[in-house]
Scaffold this motif. Structure first.
Motif, PDB file in Angstrom:
ATOM      1  N   LEU A 172     -12.434  11.810 -11.824  1.00 22.67           N
ATOM      2  CA  LEU A 172     -12.465  10.463 -11.257  1.00 22.67           C
ATOM      3  C   LEU A 172     -13.816  10.159 -10.615  1.00 22.67           C
ATOM      4  N   GLU A 181      -5.868  10.676 -12.718  1.00 17.41           N
ATOM      5  CA  GLU A 181      -6.989  11.577 -12.976  1.00 17.41           C
ATOM      6  C   GLU A 181      -7.246  12.484 -11.775  1.00 17.41           C
ATOM      7  N   LYS A 233      -5.756   4.628 -11.756  1.00 18.61           N
ATOM      8  CA  LYS A 233      -6.682   5.665 -12.197  1.00 18.61           C
ATOM      9  C   LYS A 233      -6.667   6.858 -11.253  1.00 18.61           C
ATOM     10  N   SER A 250     -16.513   9.276 -13.100  1.00 17.67           N
ATOM     11  CA  SER A 250     -16.124   8.013 -13.731  1.00 17.67           C
ATOM     12  C   SER A 250     -16.438   6.835 -12.819  1.00 17.67           C
ATOM     13  N   GLU A 308      -2.164   4.088 -18.401  1.00 16.07           N
ATOM     14  CA  GLU A 308      -3.072   5.178 -18.063  1.00 16.07           C
ATOM     15  C   GLU A 308      -2.375   6.455 -17.617  1.00 16.07           C
ATOM     16  N   GLU A 313      -6.916  -1.799 -10.916  1.00 15.21           N
ATOM     17  CA  GLU A 313      -6.724  -0.656 -11.799  1.00 15.21           C
ATOM     18  C   GLU A 313      -7.062   0.668 -11.115  1.00 15.21           C
TER      19      GLU A 313
END
Length: 280
Positions: free
Chosen positions: A98, A93, A89, A101, A40, A85
């Motif tokens: 974020l 981001e 992330k 999301s 990522e 995760e």
């Protein structure tokens, strides 16, 4: 990761300080902290959960820190996605992308708290918070397995001692790390009348009530200290622990962040893995 204290702008020499314990089952396979590149994003310094591929705490080359803790619930839904995760992330981001999301996918995860920290501030999100997504300003904070600053006894003990240590810190990162590590090895349990009621039973609440948890099957597996100084030097110390609080490997990473035309780069100095001859 089950207990984190962090200070933003509380010491002129060290504008960001993070101290954390990761509590986990000893049978869960884990890779020690190292530099690696997730799919990522760019390089991160982090341990790795080999069961699900994520991490609990990660540091970027620029010194930004992201960490996740579980929300303790009596009968948790395992969630469709791994909470490991989320720190990845968060470093990959900007908050502007974020936040929507996470709002769209919050139900995919079991209960979690996520913090992203830098010397200028931070951001906090929990899918168990009535108003998720909060900007964090200067101050000293604590996070365990409930919402940010929930006054569980172990959080209060660590946050108080942590704040005092940051206030009195001298100019040397190694001295500060050496002062903070013992605070995270506090095995004091809370009296029953101060224990939270999270649905796991009184005996388990007692077992989990100390900042440092000692056990055969479950306990504190890593203690991590991160400092960013006013000259842009990031220092990370991580001590690994085995069953019954046995001291395992200790690693240290130190680098100077530098801004180039292509972004932030790092110059790394690493201390080889060391094992304590004396245990805890």
């Amino acid at each position: 990761m089950c207990l984190i204290a962090f200070a933003i702008g509380q010491n002129r020499r060290f504008p960001l300080v993070v101290a954390a314990n990761r509590d986990e089952f000893f049978r869960r396979p884990t890779a020690d902290m190292a530099w690696w590149t997730p799919a990522e994003g760019t390089d991160i310094l982090a341990g790795r959960d080999l069961a699900s591929g994520g991490t609990w705490l990660a540091i970027s080359p620029g010194g930004q820190v992201a960490a996740v803790t579980n929300v303790r619930e009596g009968n948790p839904d395992p969630g469709a996605s791994s909470r490991g995760e989320l720190p990845i992330k968060a470093l990959a981001e900007p908050t502007s992308t974020l936040l929507p999301s996470l709002n769209a996918t919050a139900s995919h995860y079991a209960g979690f708290n996520l913090v992203t920290l830098s010397e200028s501030g931070g951001w906090y999100y929990s899918n168990r918070d009535a108003h998720p997504g909060r900007t964090l300003f200067r101050g000293t904070y604590g996070l365990s397995n409930h919402l940010l600053q929930t006054p569980w006894p172990k959080l209060l003990r660590l946050r108080t001692a942590f704040a005092r240590t940051i206030e009195q810190a001298n100019a040397y990162a190694d001295d500060l790390h050496n002062q903070l590590l013992p605070l995270l090895q506090d095995t004091s349990t809370a009296p029953d009348h101060q224990l939270p009621r999270t649905g796991v039973g009184l005996e388990t609440e007692r077992f989990l009530s100390s900042p440092f948890i000692i056990g055969d099957q479950y306990g504190t597996r890593a203690t991590t200290i991160v400092t960013l100084d006013d000259g842009g030097i990031i220092t990370v110390t991580e001590q690994s622990w085995g069953t019954q609080g046995q001291a395992l490997g200790k690693r240290q990473f130190r680098w100077q962040r530098e801004q180039t035309d292509s972004g932030i780069i790092r110059t790394i100095s690493e201390t080889p893995d060391r094992r304590s001859p004396h245990g805890r």
